[in-house]
Design an enzyme around this catalytic site. Structure first.
Site, PDB file in Angstrom:
ATOM      1  N   ASP A 186       3.821  -5.059  11.286  1.00  0.00           N
ATOM      2  CA  ASP A 186       3.050  -4.323  11.073  1.00  0.00           C
ATOM      3  C   ASP A 186       2.586  -4.587   9.421  1.00  0.00           C
ATOM      4  O   ASP A 186       2.073  -5.035   8.540  1.00  0.00           O
ATOM      5  CB  ASP A 186       3.685  -3.019  10.082  1.00  0.00           C
ATOM      6  CG  ASP A 186       3.191  -2.086   9.903  1.00  0.00           C
ATOM      7  OD1 ASP A 186       2.489  -0.210  10.805  1.00  0.00           O
ATOM      8  OD2 ASP A 186       2.495  -2.019   9.149  1.00  0.00           O
ATOM      9  N   TYR A 192      -4.843  -4.425   3.781  1.00  0.00           N
ATOM     10  CA  TYR A 192      -3.836  -5.355   3.205  1.00  0.00           C
ATOM     11  C   TYR A 192      -4.531  -7.001   3.169  1.00  0.00           C
ATOM     12  O   TYR A 192      -3.586  -7.819   2.161  1.00  0.00           O
ATOM     13  CB  TYR A 192      -2.719  -5.940   3.976  1.00  0.00           C
ATOM     14  CG  TYR A 192      -1.553  -4.360   4.170  1.00  0.00           C
ATOM     15  CD1 TYR A 192      -1.959  -3.035   3.474  1.00  0.00           C
ATOM     16  CD2 TYR A 192       0.046  -3.611   5.096  1.00  0.00           C
ATOM     17  CE1 TYR A 192      -1.337  -2.352   3.961  1.00  0.00           C
ATOM     18  CE2 TYR A 192      -0.262  -3.063   5.737  1.00  0.00           C
ATOM     19  CZ  TYR A 192      -0.280  -2.515   4.989  1.00  0.00           C
ATOM     20  OH  TYR A 192       0.680  -1.391   4.943  1.00  0.00           O
ATOM     21  N   LYS A 214      -4.095  -1.194  10.994  1.00  0.00           N
ATOM     22  CA  LYS A 214      -4.519  -0.073  10.277  1.00  0.00           C
ATOM     23  C   LYS A 214      -5.980   0.219  10.083  1.00  0.00           C
ATOM     24  O   LYS A 214      -7.029  -0.545   9.581  1.00  0.00           O
ATOM     25  CB  LYS A 214      -3.368   0.623   9.325  1.00  0.00           C
ATOM     26  CG  LYS A 214      -1.926   0.246   9.971  1.00  0.00           C
ATOM     27  CD  LYS A 214      -1.575   0.898   8.423  1.00  0.00           C
ATOM     28  CE  LYS A 214       0.624   0.706   8.355  1.00  0.00           C
ATOM     29  NZ  LYS A 214       0.476  -0.805   8.402  1.00  0.00           N
ATOM     30  N   HIS A 233      -5.327   4.721   8.617  1.00  0.00           N
ATOM     31  CA  HIS A 233      -3.745   4.308   8.026  1.00  0.00           C
ATOM     32  C   HIS A 233      -4.129   5.777   6.730  1.00  0.00           C
ATOM     33  O   HIS A 233      -3.160   6.161   6.369  1.00  0.00           O
ATOM     34  CB  HIS A 233      -4.729   3.533   6.953  1.00  0.00           C
ATOM     35  CG  HIS A 233      -3.915   2.949   6.292  1.00  0.00           C
ATOM     36  ND1 HIS A 233      -4.032   1.236   5.775  1.00  0.00           N
ATOM     37  CD2 HIS A 233      -2.666   3.192   5.306  1.00  0.00           C
ATOM     38  CE1 HIS A 233      -2.996   0.745   5.065  1.00  0.00           C
ATOM     39  NE2 HIS A 233      -2.279   1.599   4.862  1.00  0.00           N
ATOM     40  N   ILE A 263      10.656  -0.319   8.755  1.00  0.00           N
ATOM     41  CA  ILE A 263      10.102  -1.739   9.044  1.00  0.00           C
ATOM     42  C   ILE A 263       9.846  -2.104   7.678  1.00  0.00           C
ATOM     43  O   ILE A 263       8.670  -2.229   6.619  1.00  0.00           O
ATOM     44  CB  ILE A 263       8.089  -1.349   9.332  1.00  0.00           C
ATOM     45  CG1 ILE A 263       7.621  -0.019   8.703  1.00  0.00           C
ATOM     46  CG2 ILE A 263       7.737  -1.178  10.911  1.00  0.00           C
ATOM     47  CD1 ILE A 263       6.115  -0.019   8.612  1.00  0.00           C
TER      48      ILE A 263
HETATM   49  P1  NDP Z   1       9.894  -2.019   1.929  1.00  0.00           P
HETATM   50  O1  NDP Z   1      10.637  -0.037   1.731  1.00  0.00           O
HETATM   51  O2  NDP Z   1      10.367  -2.375   3.229  1.00  0.00           O
HETATM   52  O3  NDP Z   1      10.751  -2.865   0.057  1.00  0.00           O
HETATM   53  C1  NDP Z   1      10.137  -3.845   0.308  1.00  0.00           C
HETATM   54  C2  NDP Z   1      10.603  -4.094  -1.320  1.00  0.00           C
HETATM   55  O4  NDP Z   1      12.106  -4.352  -1.460  1.00  0.00           O
HETATM   56  C3  NDP Z   1      10.130  -5.579  -1.738  1.00  0.00           C
HETATM   57  O5  NDP Z   1      10.232  -5.575  -3.395  1.00  0.00           O
HETATM   58  C4  NDP Z   1      11.492  -6.726  -1.103  1.00  0.00           C
HETATM   59  O6  NDP Z   1      10.999  -7.391  -1.810  1.00  0.00           O
HETATM   60  C5  NDP Z   1      12.405  -5.811  -1.762  1.00  0.00           C
HETATM   61  N1  NDP Z   1      14.093  -6.363  -0.859  1.00  0.00           N
HETATM   62  C6  NDP Z   1      13.260  -6.145   0.964  1.00  0.00           C
HETATM   63  N2  NDP Z   1      14.688  -6.414   1.167  1.00  0.00           N
HETATM   64  C7  NDP Z   1      15.441  -6.330   0.603  1.00  0.00           C
HETATM   65  C8  NDP Z   1      16.686  -6.906   0.514  1.00  0.00           C
HETATM   66  N3  NDP Z   1      17.424  -6.743   1.977  1.00  0.00           N
HETATM   67  N4  NDP Z   1      17.274  -6.450  -0.626  1.00  0.00           N
HETATM   68  C9  NDP Z   1      16.794  -6.578  -1.839  1.00  0.00           C
HETATM   69  N5  NDP Z   1      15.682  -6.205  -1.749  1.00  0.00           N
HETATM   70  C10 NDP Z   1      14.653  -6.489  -1.066  1.00  0.00           C
HETATM   71  O7  NDP Z   1       8.903  -1.319   1.096  1.00  0.00           O
HETATM   72  P2  NDP Z   1       7.056  -1.508   1.587  1.00  0.00           P
HETATM   73  O8  NDP Z   1       6.723  -0.572   0.942  1.00  0.00           O
HETATM   74  O9  NDP Z   1       6.737  -2.753   1.277  1.00  0.00           O
HETATM   75  O10 NDP Z   1       7.247  -0.382   3.259  1.00  0.00           O
HETATM   76  C11 NDP Z   1       7.809  -2.161   4.368  1.00  0.00           C
HETATM   77  C12 NDP Z   1       5.924  -1.489   5.368  1.00  0.00           C
HETATM   78  O11 NDP Z   1       5.894  -0.071   5.156  1.00  0.00           O
HETATM   79  C13 NDP Z   1       5.134  -2.596   4.452  1.00  0.00           C
HETATM   80  O12 NDP Z   1       5.018  -3.758   3.802  1.00  0.00           O
HETATM   81  C14 NDP Z   1       4.498  -1.623   5.028  1.00  0.00           C
HETATM   82  O13 NDP Z   1       3.960  -2.476   6.250  1.00  0.00           O
HETATM   83  C15 NDP Z   1       4.585  -0.074   5.708  1.00  0.00           C
HETATM   84  N6  NDP Z   1       3.960   0.111   4.514  1.00  0.00           N
HETATM   85  C16 NDP Z   1       2.654   1.517   5.201  1.00  0.00           C
HETATM   86  C17 NDP Z   1       2.087   2.682   4.338  1.00  0.00           C
HETATM   87  C18 NDP Z   1       0.929   3.580   4.736  1.00  0.00           C
HETATM   88  O14 NDP Z   1       0.142   3.595   4.038  1.00  0.00           O
HETATM   89  N7  NDP Z   1       1.363   3.336   6.240  1.00  0.00           N
HETATM   90  C19 NDP Z   1       2.445   1.993   2.662  1.00  0.00           C
HETATM   91  C20 NDP Z   1       3.505   1.943   2.397  1.00  0.00           C
HETATM   92  C21 NDP Z   1       3.822   0.544   3.196  1.00  0.00           C
HETATM   93  P3  NDP Z   1      10.703  -9.083  -2.094  1.00  0.00           P
HETATM   94  O15 NDP Z   1       9.372  -9.224  -0.707  1.00  0.00           O
HETATM   95  O16 NDP Z   1      10.778  -9.683  -2.857  1.00  0.00           O
HETATM   96  O17 NDP Z   1      12.297  -9.689  -0.937  1.00  0.00           O
END
Ligand code: NDP
Length: 280
Positions: free
Chosen positions: A47, A52, A77, A110, A230
């Site tokens: 995704d 981005y 998106k 988006h 995701i």
């Molecule tokens: P998530 O809810 O996936 O959380 C990501 C965070 O959690 C990062 O800081 C990551 O750190 C940490 N993390 C991930 N896995 C673990 C684990 N197993 N243990 C501990 N920490 C963990 O957040 P996002 O907001 O990134 O959402 C996921 C995806 O959703 C985005 O990447 C994007 O593709 C989508 N999205 C879409 C939006 C929209 O408007 N349509 C808006 C926001 C997100 P680290 O990377 O340092 O491991």
């Protein structure tokens, strides 16, 4: 052996893996590395978004991957500043170029950007690209029921999916009822609350009971409800951990405790679709 991830069938007959990999807040070089790792681990749904600024990095990883295009499910998106019909068509072409692909599995608007009020135009562009076979499935993100009703009335075609912020602190129960009534699937973004849930004591207790991590428990709770998830990570051990949200079950007590974390007032971590009007 790579685990087969369950799939959800969309109303257009296509199917989407229930667990995928998000790449928000990764620059190109990081996205390239993380997506390569994710594909090696077994993720097939990726995704990204025009906003981005990392489609090129994602494209490099896809081009280098040892799996066929047909096995992958690539989502991008449309950016908020390209909702006018011609702009949307051009922006889509640019996405394909950066991703080095000739079709997308899923393309989403988006955000609705209500102040700009051009999301119906954008939807018409997506419908045309879908009819041309250049996007297999079309959907939206951050759309409220009123926005979905409007594009449905304008084109007689509803999105097959809405990508929304959804996690235990922000469960969107009433919005989910609307989607179920229209057979629109929900893809949870920020499924781990963008990290905000990862020290939650209630979830930590459940995780300890099952010998799993907090992230795995949260993802299990979402998968159990038929939602697509995701999670994003830049760390290989977490990319692997999140992919392994299978092979255990939450009991009724665990599920009730997770259901009880819903905080509709304060649980949201991202912007609200009614007021998010930033153009990017
Ligand atoms: P998530 O809810 O996936 O959380 C990501 C965070 O959690 C990062 O800081 C990551 O750190 C940490 N993390 C991930 N896995 C673990 C684990 N197993 N243990 C501990 N920490 C963990 O957040 P996002 O907001 O990134 O959402 C996921 C995806 O959703 C985005 O990447 C994007 O593709 C989508 N999205 C879409 C939006 C929209 O408007 N349509 C808006 C926001 C997100 P680290 O990377 O340092 O491991």
């Amino acid at each position: 052996m790579i685990r087969n991830i369950p799939k959800i069938t969309l109303t257009d007959g296509n199917s989407i893996p229930q667990l995928g990999f998000g790449v928000w807040q990764m620059p190109n070089h990081e996205a390239q590395k993380a997506v390569s790792t994710a594909i090696d681990v077994g993720y097939r749904l990726i995704d990204t978004a025009q906003g981005y600024d990392n489609e090129s990095g994602v494209g490099e990883a896809i081009a280098a991957a040892d799996v066929s295009r047909e096995e992958l499910f690539i989502t991008s998106k449309l950016r908020n500043g390209a909702h006018q019909y011609d702009d949307a068509m051009r922006a889509f072409d640019e996405s394909l170029e950066r991703l080095k692909l000739d079709y997308l599995d899923l393309f989403l608007i988006h955000w609705p950007v209500p102040e700009q009020d051009l999301y119906v135009d954008a939807w018409k562009a997506l419908v045309a690209l879908h009819e041309d076979g250049r996007i297999r499935s079309i959907g939206v993100s951050n759309f409220l029921p009123e926005h979905i009703e409007r594009i449905g009335e304008a084109t007689n075609l509803l999105p097959v999916i809405n990508q929304l912020e959804l996690h235990p602190l922000y469960q969107q129960r009433d919005v989910r009822n609307f989607h179920a009534g229209h057979a629109i699937s929900i893809e949870c973004y920020s499924p781990l609350g963008s990290g905000a849930l990862l020290d939650n004591p209630t979830i930590a207790k459940i995780a300890k009971k099952h010998g799993k991590s907090i992230a795995q428990v949260i993802l299990r709770w979402e998968l159990d409800q038929g939602l697509v998830v995701i999670p994003k990570s830049t760390h290989e051990h977490r990319i692997r951990e999140n992919f392994d949200a299978f092979g255990f079950s939450l009991d009724a007590e665990d599920t009730a405790a997770l259901d009880g974390l819903d905080d509709p007032e304060d649980g949201k971590t991202g912007g609200h679709p009614a007021t998010m009007n930033t153009l990017f």
